[in-house]
Design a protein around this motif. Structure first.
Motif, PDB file in Angstrom:
ATOM      1  N   ILE A   1       0.947  -1.235  -0.262  1.00  0.00           N
ATOM      2  CA  ILE A   1       0.009  -0.025   0.087  1.00  0.00           C
ATOM      3  C   ILE A   1       0.968   1.326   0.090  1.00  0.00           C
ATOM      4  CG2 ILE A   1      -1.780   1.319   1.154  1.00  0.00           C
ATOM      5  CD1 ILE A   1      -2.555  -1.375   2.514  1.00  0.00           C
ATOM      6  N   LEU A   2       1.004   2.199  -1.029  1.00  0.00           N
ATOM      7  CA  LEU A   2       1.711   3.130  -0.981  1.00  0.00           C
ATOM      8  C   LEU A   2       0.732   4.464  -0.907  1.00  0.00           C
ATOM      9  CD1 LEU A   2       4.319   4.353  -1.595  1.00  0.00           C
ATOM     10  CD2 LEU A   2       4.003   4.538  -4.134  1.00  0.00           C
ATOM     11  N   THR A   3       0.822   5.230   0.127  1.00  0.00           N
ATOM     12  CA  THR A   3       0.047   6.268   0.628  1.00  0.00           C
ATOM     13  C   THR A   3       0.124   7.604  -0.006  1.00  0.00           C
ATOM     14  OG1 THR A   3       1.082   6.732   2.460  1.00  0.00           O
ATOM     15  CG2 THR A   3      -0.528   5.072   2.954  1.00  0.00           C
ATOM     16  N   SER A   4       1.435   7.880  -0.223  1.00  0.00           N
ATOM     17  CA  SER A   4       1.593   9.031  -0.732  1.00  0.00           C
ATOM     18  C   SER A   4       3.242   9.234  -1.071  1.00  0.00           C
ATOM     19  CB  SER A   4       1.325  10.028   0.103  1.00  0.00           C
ATOM     20  OG  SER A   4       1.754   9.765   1.700  1.00  0.00           O
ATOM     21  N   VAL A   5       3.609  10.217  -1.765  1.00  0.00           N
ATOM     22  CA  VAL A   5       5.035  10.619  -1.754  1.00  0.00           C
ATOM     23  C   VAL A   5       5.189  11.997  -1.981  1.00  0.00           C
ATOM     24  CG1 VAL A   5       7.075  10.102  -3.212  1.00  0.00           C
ATOM     25  CG2 VAL A   5       5.504   8.125  -3.203  1.00  0.00           C
ATOM     26  N   GLU A   6       5.779  12.745  -0.812  1.00  0.00           N
ATOM     27  CA  GLU A   6       5.796  13.942  -0.878  1.00  0.00           C
ATOM     28  C   GLU A   6       7.379  14.252   0.005  1.00  0.00           C
ATOM     29  OE1 GLU A   6       2.807  17.084  -0.712  1.00  0.00           O
ATOM     30  OE2 GLU A   6       2.337  15.560   0.947  1.00  0.00           O
ATOM     31  N   LEU A   7       8.173  15.124  -0.383  1.00  0.00           N
ATOM     32  CA  LEU A   7       9.430  15.214   0.246  1.00  0.00           C
ATOM     33  C   LEU A   7       9.454  15.286   1.777  1.00  0.00           C
ATOM     34  CD1 LEU A   7      12.533  15.686   0.095  1.00  0.00           C
ATOM     35  CD2 LEU A   7      12.235  18.060  -0.130  1.00  0.00           C
ATOM     36  N   ASP A   8      10.076  14.530   2.325  1.00  0.00           N
ATOM     37  CA  ASP A   8      10.385  14.329   3.803  1.00  0.00           C
ATOM     38  C   ASP A   8      11.899  13.890   4.294  1.00  0.00           C
ATOM     39  OD1 ASP A   8       9.845  14.466   6.444  1.00  0.00           O
ATOM     40  OD2 ASP A   8       8.273  12.996   6.557  1.00  0.00           O
ATOM     41  N   HIS A   9      12.269  13.884   5.517  1.00  0.00           N
ATOM     42  CA  HIS A   9      13.535  13.312   5.987  1.00  0.00           C
ATOM     43  C   HIS A   9      14.410  14.236   5.120  1.00  0.00           C
ATOM     44  CE1 HIS A   9      11.391  10.558   8.252  1.00  0.00           C
ATOM     45  NE2 HIS A   9      10.913   9.805   7.058  1.00  0.00           N
ATOM     46  N   ALA A  10      14.550  15.491   5.204  1.00  0.00           N
ATOM     47  CA  ALA A  10      15.404  16.306   4.616  1.00  0.00           C
ATOM     48  C   ALA A  10      16.893  16.094   4.986  1.00  0.00           C
ATOM     49  CB  ALA A  10      15.028  17.833   4.714  1.00  0.00           C
ATOM     50  N   ASP A  11      17.176  15.494   6.169  1.00  0.00           N
ATOM     51  CA  ASP A  11      18.437  15.139   6.673  1.00  0.00           C
ATOM     52  C   ASP A  11      19.133  14.086   5.845  1.00  0.00           C
ATOM     53  OD1 ASP A  11      16.467  13.683   7.784  1.00  0.00           O
ATOM     54  OD2 ASP A  11      17.693  13.121   9.431  1.00  0.00           O
ATOM     55  N   ILE A  12      18.173  13.448   5.327  1.00  0.00           N
ATOM     56  CA  ILE A  12      18.627  12.099   4.378  1.00  0.00           C
ATOM     57  C   ILE A  12      18.696  12.392   2.836  1.00  0.00           C
ATOM     58  CG2 ILE A  12      18.442   9.516   4.016  1.00  0.00           C
ATOM     59  CD1 ILE A  12      17.809   9.196   6.639  1.00  0.00           C
ATOM     60  N   TYR A  13      17.462  13.183   2.182  1.00  0.00           N
ATOM     61  CA  TYR A  13      17.238  13.109   0.988  1.00  0.00           C
ATOM     62  C   TYR A  13      17.268  14.555   0.620  1.00  0.00           C
ATOM     63  CZ  TYR A  13      15.258   8.347   1.686  1.00  0.00           C
ATOM     64  OH  TYR A  13      15.144   7.114   1.804  1.00  0.00           O
ATOM     65  N   ARG A  14      17.904  14.850  -0.561  1.00  0.00           N
ATOM     66  CA  ARG A  14      18.534  16.209  -0.752  1.00  0.00           C
ATOM     67  C   ARG A  14      17.466  16.953  -1.525  1.00  0.00           C
ATOM     68  NH1 ARG A  14      21.743  12.799  -3.807  1.00  0.00           N
ATOM     69  NH2 ARG A  14      20.977  12.555  -5.930  1.00  0.00           N
ATOM     70  N   ASP A  15      16.592  16.235  -2.117  1.00  0.00           N
ATOM     71  CA  ASP A  15      15.422  16.824  -2.924  1.00  0.00           C
ATOM     72  C   ASP A  15      14.385  15.664  -3.364  1.00  0.00           C
ATOM     73  OD1 ASP A  15      16.625  15.315  -4.947  1.00  0.00           O
ATOM     74  OD2 ASP A  15      17.608  17.079  -5.731  1.00  0.00           O
ATOM     75  N   LEU A  16      13.208  16.084  -3.929  1.00  0.00           N
ATOM     76  CA  LEU A  16      12.280  15.253  -4.158  1.00  0.00           C
ATOM     77  C   LEU A  16      12.568  13.961  -5.189  1.00  0.00           C
ATOM     78  CD1 LEU A  16       9.276  14.309  -3.733  1.00  0.00           C
ATOM     79  CD2 LEU A  16       8.642  15.863  -5.573  1.00  0.00           C
ATOM     80  N   PRO A  17      13.345  14.100  -6.121  1.00  0.00           N
ATOM     81  CA  PRO A  17      13.840  13.288  -6.862  1.00  0.00           C
ATOM     82  C   PRO A  17      14.608  12.051  -6.157  1.00  0.00           C
ATOM     83  CG  PRO A  17      14.058  15.250  -8.289  1.00  0.00           C
ATOM     84  CD  PRO A  17      13.517  15.513  -6.873  1.00  0.00           C
ATOM     85  N   HIS A  18      15.397  12.522  -5.317  1.00  0.00           N
ATOM     86  CA  HIS A  18      16.156  11.574  -4.569  1.00  0.00           C
ATOM     87  C   HIS A  18      15.342  10.805  -3.517  1.00  0.00           C
ATOM     88  CE1 HIS A  18      19.521  11.028  -1.342  1.00  0.00           C
ATOM     89  NE2 HIS A  18      19.568  10.022  -2.041  1.00  0.00           N
ATOM     90  N   TYR A  19      14.445  11.418  -2.936  1.00  0.00           N
ATOM     91  CA  TYR A  19      13.449  10.695  -2.351  1.00  0.00           C
ATOM     92  C   TYR A  19      12.627   9.857  -2.885  1.00  0.00           C
ATOM     93  CZ  TYR A  19       9.430  10.738   1.213  1.00  0.00           C
ATOM     94  OH  TYR A  19       8.361  10.182   2.317  1.00  0.00           O
ATOM     95  N   GLU A  20      12.064  10.326  -4.152  1.00  0.00           N
ATOM     96  CA  GLU A  20      11.157   9.180  -4.874  1.00  0.00           C
ATOM     97  C   GLU A  20      12.064   7.957  -5.363  1.00  0.00           C
ATOM     98  OE1 GLU A  20      10.190  11.565  -8.175  1.00  0.00           O
ATOM     99  OE2 GLU A  20       8.281  12.392  -7.408  1.00  0.00           O
TER     100      GLU A  20
END
Length: 863
Positions: free
Chosen positions: A578-597
């Motif tokens: 179940i994939l509920t949502s994908v928005e940028l979070d955990h900025a201490d690990i992921y530098r931007d949305l593409p990195h997060y995705e």
């Protein structure tokens, strides 16, 4: 190497960064470099900025080893009745800068005003001694301020030094000589300034024969000049005032001594030495876990990666400890590589530039790493005997390092229920986890120690993601080559391999959705297992161990362990996702949305072609990622009339929750009751419905699960109603979650005045990356109160959330909004303003300084 580093030292003098300098580099106890610029091996430097780790903290360690003091000793033992004592501060709080004491300069300025005669060169020694006691007393009487870990306070080390002098019955200079310098063979020492100093005419700036004259505005701090006979030493006013025993000054010595001390730190960490046994060194050099994100340890203050110095020192691994002082003097000890770097320079007193010094020091240290060929790309750290998979039947005794966390503690309970002999360790274990571990019969050790492994005798160690490489038990696990796993990898091996893994992932709603999914399967008689990130109110716990084929697990995108920086959910072998949502979070690990995705892109590709992904159609990027998988994809949405496979119809909210009819690809399946409000919860429920249908459950089975679901603690949890005021606790912190939670509570209480009290506590919410989104997230609230976030090492300067600007933006929308740093003041504001009929929604992903408990205690009970 020698030419490169010597050239840097010469450049530092030639460009005016410092008048003289010397550096010593040791590698595995061997001299790798020694070089000087306008100095020699005999040059004595001002080591003011290294007084904390080199002298005061080291003296503490020596007394700790003798059983004279303990990190848990409270300040009340030495300064009873003072504000610091009443705040419950311990010596450990001071060592790790958690005592919330003010910075040095403002305090020093007030001391100068209180004792003007103290700061004159002709001050009599007796007066200095009497005034010194008063200054120390004043330091202990400083009111704690700000959040723990927010201030790097020299004042705390003035207090600590006096506490050590009291405990040892020795003046601090004598204690340093007896307990630190002599056992380690150091020549550096505290020096007491004479009662009759040389005439000022005898003083001159380094490199100049002319008498030194005070520059305008420099009549206060750092007034005394360099004396030629002292070969580089610089006296501070505060060293004079504190008679050479200040927590910030008064220590003078050579670069060679600094390097020897660094080697003693390294030797002590590895095998113990004359100062203290190995176990104490390893505890003292553990990165502070009392303050999340802190890099501080035993008087050292290693810059975090997000800081300006930390960005320069990017080649140093997490296992390094050290300090960069304002004087240009610094010490680094790389515990993993066996490297010691001592750099001693001298600041100029007139026209000195801290900025130039700050730029030079990290360049020098990086050059050492480069010259020795130790830069990170060329070096692979030995993490020990790390396993990705293990046969469950091959182990009997399991030890969890970091057992007091919600996930690790629950996992320990699951392992115990599965028949394993389980032990655990943590720095501290508090209720409710302490009681839960005791009820499950799990022996727990505190604090971390190599001796815990001796008693546990594990076949396997499981390392929590809060554990750092330098943790004494993690270090010993590597040294003994014990089999070790991360928590997610162990969960995969012990419980998921033979089961149908149902993973719930996404930025929002993971805990509620996974708890609901597990409950629906349980009510339908499937006897599932589950592990979620919150306490489920149906089961009063985080886990359930069943005998059925399904295992529901909350899939977190945060990193796994110090030896595995990949997302946790990559270990969970999803067959249904179940994939509920994908928005940028955990900025201490992921530098931007593409990195997060990219993390979720890897996850969806783990779902096999025969599996199913249920994805929210409200997030087009989430659907795009899901469709890159070979698995079957079904969509859902919480909006009536949306384009998705599963949608609601005739949606309405009331005090009992949400009622709606489920449409499955346009076909009505019947009405359901969900005892929760908010469109986001309806959407989460439809994700569960879609996944449950893929698993073969009938509409009626899902309905029974929905209507009997009691929810998860801290998710729109009504804590109390006092005097007609309802107080609700929620975990929301991302702007989308804040917006949806406020809307849900507004729907539940449409006619009541709504307060929204919000603490931006997560690394992402503290940053200004969502500044504008937060300004659009509080619609529906009549009053908003915001806690001003404390400073955080992982949030770079200039990138912090501007709470004042946010409050002004909300005021422009007609919302009564204000910010406040102090939790107690915030409680008083809300309690005083609350009226019967109000609803107070408190949102934070942490404890919020016990805000709700304090608020409930202050709300009037009513007539």
């Amino acid at each position: 190497m020698s030419e490169t580093l010597q050239r840097l030292l010469d450049e530092g003098v030639a460009s005016g960064v410092f008048p003289r300098g010397r550096a010593v580099v040791l590698l595995d106890g061997r001299l790798a470099f020694e070089g000087s610029a306008n100095a020699s091996a005999e040059t004595v430097f001002d080591l003011a900025s290294l007084t904390k780790p080199l002298a005061t903290a080291a003296a503490f360690l020596a007394l700790w080893g003798r059983g004279v003091v303990s990190p848990q000793d409270t300040i009340a033992r030495f300064f009873p009745g003072t504000p610091l004592a009443r705040a419950g501060a311990t010596l450990e709080d001071v060592l790790f800068h958690r005592a919330r004491l003010p910075a040095f300069v403002p305090f020093f300025a007030s001391a100068m005003r209180a004792f003007p005669r103290l700061f004159r060169p002709d001050c009599p020694a007796l007066l200095r001694e009497e005034a010194r006691r008063e200054v120390v007393r004043a330091a202990a009487c400083c009111e704690p301020q700000g959040p723990a870990g927010a201030l790097y306070s020299d004042i705390g080390f003035i207090v600590l030094g006096e506490a050590l002098a009291h405990a040892s019955a020795l003046p601090l200079d004598a204690l340093f000589e007896e307990a630190v310098a002599r056992p380690l063979g150091l020549q550096a020492r505290f020096r007491r300034l004479s009662a009759t100093p040389p005439p000022l005419a005898d003083f001159a700036l380094t490199g100049s024969s002319r008498p030194r004259e005070a520059a305008p505005g420099q009549e206060g701090m750092w007034k005394l000049p360099v004396h030629p006979s002292r070969q580089g030493e610089v006296d501070d006013d505060n060293a004079w005032a504190m008679d050479g025993v200040a927590g910030h000054a008064g220590l003078f010595g050579s670069a060679d001594d600094v390097a020897l001390f660094g080697q003693a730190v390294l030797d002590g960490f590895r095998r113990g030495n004359a100062l203290a046994p190995k176990e104490l060194w390893q505890r003292a050099l553990r990165r502070d876990q009392g303050t999340p994100g802190s890099t501080r340890t035993m008087g050292f203050d290693t810059p975090s990666p997000g800081s300006s110095a930390g960005q320069h020192l990017g080649q140093l691994p997490p296992g390094a400890v050290g300090h960069l002082g304002f004087t240009g003097t610094s010490l680094w000890v790389d515990l993993a590589r066996g490297l010691v770097v001592a750099l001693c320079t001298n600041r100029t007193q007139l026209g000195r530039s801290n900025l130039l010094i700050r730029e030079f020091r990290p360049r020098f240290h990086d050059a050492v790493i480069e010259a020795l060929g130790l830069h990170r790309p060329a070096m692979q750290e030995d993490h020990g005997n790390v396993l990705e998979k293990i046969r469950p039947s091959s182990v009997r005794r399991i030890h969890l390092v970091g057992v007091a966390g919600t996930g690790m503690g629950s996992f320990a309970g699951m392992l115990k229920a599965a028949g394993y002999q389980v032990t655990g360790s943590d720095e501290n274990v508090y209720p409710p986890m302490s009681e839960m571990l005791k009820a499950w019969g799990i022996r727990t050790f505190t604090p971390y120690s190599t001796q815990n492994l001796d008693q546990a005798e594990p076949d396997l160690a499981i390392i929590g993601n809060v554990i750092r490489r330098v943790n004494p038990e993690a270090t010993e696990v590597r040294a003994r080559r014990l089999p070790q796993m991360s928590f997610p990898a162990a969960l995969g091996s012990f419980f998921l391999g033979a089961r149908h893994s149902v993973v719930v992932a996404g930025t929002h709603g993971k805990t509620t959705t996974s708890a609901l999914m597990g409950h629906v399967l349980a009510v339908a008689g499937r006897d599932p297992s589950f592990l979620v990130g919150g306490v489920t109110r149906n089961y009063e716990g985080n886990y359930r161990l069943g005998k059925g084929e399904h295992f529901v697990v909350e899939g977190d995108e945060y990193d796994t362990a110090y030896f595995d920086k990949g997302p946790k959910f990559l270990h969970y072998q999803p067959r249904t996702l179940i994939l509920t949502s994908v928005e940028l979070d955990h900025a201490d690990i992921y530098r931007d949305l593409p990195h997060y995705e990219s993390a979720f892109e890897r996850l969806v590709r783990l779902v096999p072609s025969g599996g199913t992904i249920a994805v929210s159609n409200q997030y087009p990027n989430a659907r795009r990622l899901a469709e890159s998988s070979d698995a079957r994809v079904v969509t859902y949405a919480g909006v009536d009339g949306a384009s998705a496979d599963f949608t609601p119809r005739k949606l309405r909210f009331g005090e009992e929750g949400a009622r709606f009819e489920v449409l499955e690809r346009g076909e009505p399946r019947g009405e359901v009751l969900l005892p929760m409000t908010g469109a986001h919860n309806v959407e989460n429920a439809l994700g569960v419905y879609a996944a449950a249908r893929a698993l073969g459950l009938a509409h009626e089975e899902i309905c029974r699960g929905f209507e009997s679901f009691l929810g998860v603690k801290r998710r729109q949890e009504t804590r109390a109603e006092i005097g007609g005021v309802v107080v609700i606790d929620d975990f929301a912190h991302h702007p989308t979650a804040v917006r949806e939670t406020i809307l849900a509570v507004r729907q539940r209480f449409p006619s009541r005045r709504l307060w929204a009290v919000f603490e931006p506590r997560s690394n992402t919410s503290r940053r200004n990356i969502h500044q504008e989104e937060y300004a659009r997230s509080f619609a529906g609230a009549a009053l908003v109160r915001l806690r001003v976030p404390e400073k955080h090492d992982k949030v770079p300067v200039g990138e912090e959330l501007d709470v004042g600007r946010l409050a002004a933006a909300l005021a422009g929308q007609g919302i009564d909004a204000a910010g406040e740093k102090d939790v107690d003041a915030l409680v008083r504001q809300v309690a005083a303003g609350a009226a019967p009929g109000d609803v107070i929604l408190v949102m934070s992903n942490g404890s919020f300084g016990a805000f709700i408990d304090k608020l409930l205690a202050q709300l009037p009970a009513g007539p």
